[in-house]
Design a protein around this motif. Structure first.
Motif, PDB file in Angstrom:
ATOM      1  N   PHE A 160      -2.594   1.137  26.203  1.00  0.00           N
ATOM      2  CA  PHE A 160      -2.164   2.027  27.283  1.00  0.00           C
ATOM      3  C   PHE A 160      -0.808   2.647  26.967  1.00  0.00           C
ATOM      4  O   PHE A 160      -0.586   3.849  27.161  1.00  0.00           O
ATOM      5  CB  PHE A 160      -2.125   1.245  28.598  1.00  0.00           C
ATOM      6  N   ASN A 161       0.096   1.845  26.450  1.00  0.00           N
ATOM      7  CA  ASN A 161       1.421   2.362  26.109  1.00  0.00           C
ATOM      8  C   ASN A 161       1.330   3.443  25.030  1.00  0.00           C
ATOM      9  O   ASN A 161       2.057   4.447  25.077  1.00  0.00           O
ATOM     10  CB  ASN A 161       2.321   1.227  25.641  1.00  0.00           C
ATOM     11  N   GLU A 162       0.434   3.255  24.061  1.00  0.00           N
ATOM     12  CA  GLU A 162       0.249   4.271  23.022  1.00  0.00           C
ATOM     13  C   GLU A 162      -0.233   5.589  23.626  1.00  0.00           C
ATOM     14  O   GLU A 162       0.180   6.680  23.208  1.00  0.00           O
ATOM     15  CB  GLU A 162      -0.761   3.766  21.985  1.00  0.00           C
ATOM     16  N   ILE A 163      -1.103   5.497  24.625  1.00  0.00           N
ATOM     17  CA  ILE A 163      -1.606   6.700  25.301  1.00  0.00           C
ATOM     18  C   ILE A 163      -0.477   7.402  26.047  1.00  0.00           C
ATOM     19  O   ILE A 163      -0.331   8.634  25.970  1.00  0.00           O
ATOM     20  CB  ILE A 163      -2.752   6.311  26.259  1.00  0.00           C
ATOM     21  N   VAL A 164       0.327   6.637  26.739  1.00  0.00           N
ATOM     22  CA  VAL A 164       1.463   7.208  27.473  1.00  0.00           C
ATOM     23  C   VAL A 164       2.423   7.891  26.504  1.00  0.00           C
ATOM     24  O   VAL A 164       2.861   9.029  26.724  1.00  0.00           O
ATOM     25  CB  VAL A 164       2.183   6.114  28.288  1.00  0.00           C
ATOM     26  N   GLU A 165       2.751   7.216  25.422  1.00  0.00           N
ATOM     27  CA  GLU A 165       3.675   7.771  24.435  1.00  0.00           C
ATOM     28  C   GLU A 165       3.114   9.050  23.801  1.00  0.00           C
ATOM     29  O   GLU A 165       3.861   9.980  23.482  1.00  0.00           O
ATOM     30  CB  GLU A 165       3.960   6.732  23.345  1.00  0.00           C
ATOM     31  N   ALA A 166       1.800   9.088  23.620  1.00  0.00           N
ATOM     32  CA  ALA A 166       1.178  10.243  22.974  1.00  0.00           C
ATOM     33  C   ALA A 166       1.367  11.530  23.771  1.00  0.00           C
ATOM     34  O   ALA A 166       1.353  12.624  23.195  1.00  0.00           O
ATOM     35  CB  ALA A 166      -0.315   9.977  22.769  1.00  0.00           C
ATOM     36  N   CYS A 167       1.560  11.401  25.073  1.00  0.00           N
ATOM     37  CA  CYS A 167       1.696  12.581  25.927  1.00  0.00           C
ATOM     38  C   CYS A 167       3.075  13.223  25.815  1.00  0.00           C
ATOM     39  O   CYS A 167       3.249  14.387  26.202  1.00  0.00           O
ATOM     40  CB  CYS A 167       1.400  12.214  27.377  1.00  0.00           C
ATOM     41  N   GLY A 168       4.060  12.464  25.339  1.00  0.00           N
ATOM     42  CA  GLY A 168       5.368  13.034  25.067  1.00  0.00           C
ATOM     43  C   GLY A 168       6.293  13.188  26.257  1.00  0.00           C
ATOM     44  O   GLY A 168       7.312  13.871  26.160  1.00  0.00           O
ATOM     45  N   TRP A 169       5.962  12.552  27.387  1.00  0.00           N
ATOM     46  CA  TRP A 169       6.803  12.663  28.570  1.00  0.00           C
ATOM     47  C   TRP A 169       7.833  11.541  28.596  1.00  0.00           C
ATOM     48  O   TRP A 169       7.548  10.400  28.232  1.00  0.00           O
ATOM     49  CB  TRP A 169       5.959  12.597  29.844  1.00  0.00           C
ATOM     50  N   GLU A 170       9.013  11.844  29.080  1.00  0.00           N
ATOM     51  CA  GLU A 170      10.091  10.866  29.167  1.00  0.00           C
ATOM     52  C   GLU A 170       9.803   9.836  30.266  1.00  0.00           C
ATOM     53  O   GLU A 170       9.261  10.168  31.320  1.00  0.00           O
ATOM     54  CB  GLU A 170      11.411  11.588  29.460  1.00  0.00           C
ATOM     55  N   ASP A 171      10.187   8.616  30.015  1.00  0.00           N
ATOM     56  CA  ASP A 171       9.996   7.530  30.988  1.00  0.00           C
ATOM     57  C   ASP A 171      10.965   7.675  32.159  1.00  0.00           C
ATOM     58  O   ASP A 171      12.080   8.165  32.006  1.00  0.00           O
ATOM     59  CB  ASP A 171      10.222   6.180  30.287  1.00  0.00           C
ATOM     60  N   ILE A 172      10.534   7.255  33.348  1.00  0.00           N
ATOM     61  CA  ILE A 172      11.422   7.135  34.498  1.00  0.00           C
ATOM     62  C   ILE A 172      11.190   5.763  35.115  1.00  0.00           C
ATOM     63  O   ILE A 172      10.046   5.366  35.367  1.00  0.00           O
ATOM     64  CB  ILE A 172      11.196   8.272  35.524  1.00  0.00           C
ATOM     65  N   ARG A 173      12.263   5.015  35.307  1.00  0.00           N
ATOM     66  CA  ARG A 173      12.137   3.642  35.810  1.00  0.00           C
ATOM     67  C   ARG A 173      11.762   3.649  37.279  1.00  0.00           C
ATOM     68  O   ARG A 173      12.339   4.377  38.087  1.00  0.00           O
ATOM     69  CB  ARG A 173      13.458   2.884  35.637  1.00  0.00           C
ATOM     70  N   TYR A 174      10.783   2.811  37.626  1.00  0.00           N
ATOM     71  CA  TYR A 174      10.360   2.711  39.021  1.00  0.00           C
ATOM     72  C   TYR A 174      11.456   2.082  39.872  1.00  0.00           C
ATOM     73  O   TYR A 174      12.046   1.071  39.510  1.00  0.00           O
ATOM     74  CB  TYR A 174       9.084   1.867  39.145  1.00  0.00           C
ATOM     75  N   ILE A 175      11.730   2.711  41.023  1.00  0.00           N
ATOM     76  CA  ILE A 175      12.623   2.159  42.035  1.00  0.00           C
ATOM     77  C   ILE A 175      11.858   2.189  43.344  1.00  0.00           C
ATOM     78  O   ILE A 175      11.298   3.219  43.722  1.00  0.00           O
ATOM     79  CB  ILE A 175      13.914   2.981  42.168  1.00  0.00           C
TER      80      ILE A 175
END
Length: 322
Positions: free
Chosen positions: A76-91
């Motif tokens: 799943f993480n590889e799929i997320v990374e493949a999209c190229g979007w920056e992470d935002i931490r959940y609050i």
């Protein structure tokens, strides 16, 4: 679908799909052939078609990848990374556990409870543009993740309550929410302030809360009450047909034990308006049965989402992106 993309994905269907304003929700994408259903082929296809895939999420608001052999948080993480979007931490108040790199559990509150419809992190000044969900273990019964086209809620509320909607829009909204001193996993909103704001230090937690545009009140039991004001009732986002999104969490926070929602000047929102809004959200909802390996992409600017009560086991993981 462009001819070049036909080589990487095949359009499918799922039970519960709806056509809203001419767009299918969710758009279902399948492997183009069985031999290319492995996670590696999916990652390669997403990298190759980043711009197109992003356009499909905005166009259809929800895209479901189904039939690919996505096994775990690492895939799943590889799929997320493949999209190229920056992470935002959940609050936020939902109890969650970090699993791997950018991957977290979805709300770990009791499966017997319904999670109200919401735009992810709608209370905060910075929200994720994309919410991505992965079904590792589908529930035997229930547990759907229903979603709602936000502009449809605004349209229907304006039809039924034009004066009340315009008053709330003009005045803005005020929310309060109380985070306990420590995590309470027996509640779907039981995340303690130390976990929610990433520090055990009260002074630092207060600084972080205020940096997000909220006021703070410390309670005798060690809990942290946040006051969030003013916040909009609706918003219009670029590239989404000038639709007026129901970008608030009035239904989820109004009149609850640990939260409240009023107009920004303290005027109460009529109970019958909130109740009817909750009914409209349900009436406009779209849902499908999770299957193992499903990966669902939401345009968080355009959709509210929730969770239906479920029998165990159910394991859905999440990533949030800018």
């Amino acid at each position: 679908m462009e001819a070049s993309t036909d080589k990487d994905f095949k359009i499918g269907e799922c039970q519960g799909q709806k056509v809203v304003d001419g767009e299918v929700m969710p758009l279902v994408l399948l492997p183009p052939e069985p031999a290319r259903g492995d996670a590696g082929s999916l990652v390669a296809a997403l990298k190759k078609n980043r711009e197109w895939f992003d356009q499909m999420i905005i166009k259809n608001s929800a895209v479901l990848l189904r039939g690919f052999d996505v096994k775990n948080a690492e895939d799943f993480n590889e799929i997320v990374e493949a999209c190229g979007w920056e992470d935002i931490r959940y609050i936020g108040p939902a109890p969650r556990t970090h699993i791997y790199k950018r991957i977290w559990t979805a709300n770990e509150g009791p499966l017997s409870e319904f999670i109200y419809y919401h735009h992810e992190m709608v209370l905060f000044k910075e929200n994720p543009k994309k919410v991505i969900l992965f079904c590792e273990v589908p529930p035997p019964e229930g547990g759907e993740t229903p979603f709602v086209p936000s502009f449809r809620v605004t349209e229907r509320m304006l039809e039924e309550f034009p004066e009340e909607v315009e008053e709330m829009e003009k005045k803005g909204l005020m929310y309060t929410f109380t985070a306990p001193s420590s995590n309470n996993t027996s509640s779907m909103r039981g995340r303690g302030w130390q976990d929610a704001f990433g520090t055990p230090d009260p002074a630092e937690a207060e600084r972080r809360v205020k940096a997000m545009g909220m006021d703070v009140e410390w309670l005798p039991d060690g809990g942290l009450k946040t006051i969030i004001c003013p916040r909009p009732l609706t918003r219009v986002f670029e590239g989404r047909k000038e639709r007026r999104m129901w970008y608030n969490t009035v239904v989820g926070m109004h009149g609850k034990e640990i939260s409240s929602a009023t107009m920004a000047d303290g005027t109460e929102i009529p109970d019958h308006v909130v109740k009817r809004c909750g009914e409209i959200l349900d009436e406009e909802s779209i849902q499908f049965k999770w299957e193992k390996g499903d990966v669902l992409f939401f345009d968080n600017m355009a959709l509210l989402h929730g969770r239906r009560p479920s029998l165990p086991p159910r394991k859905v993981l999440v990533a949030t992106c800018k």
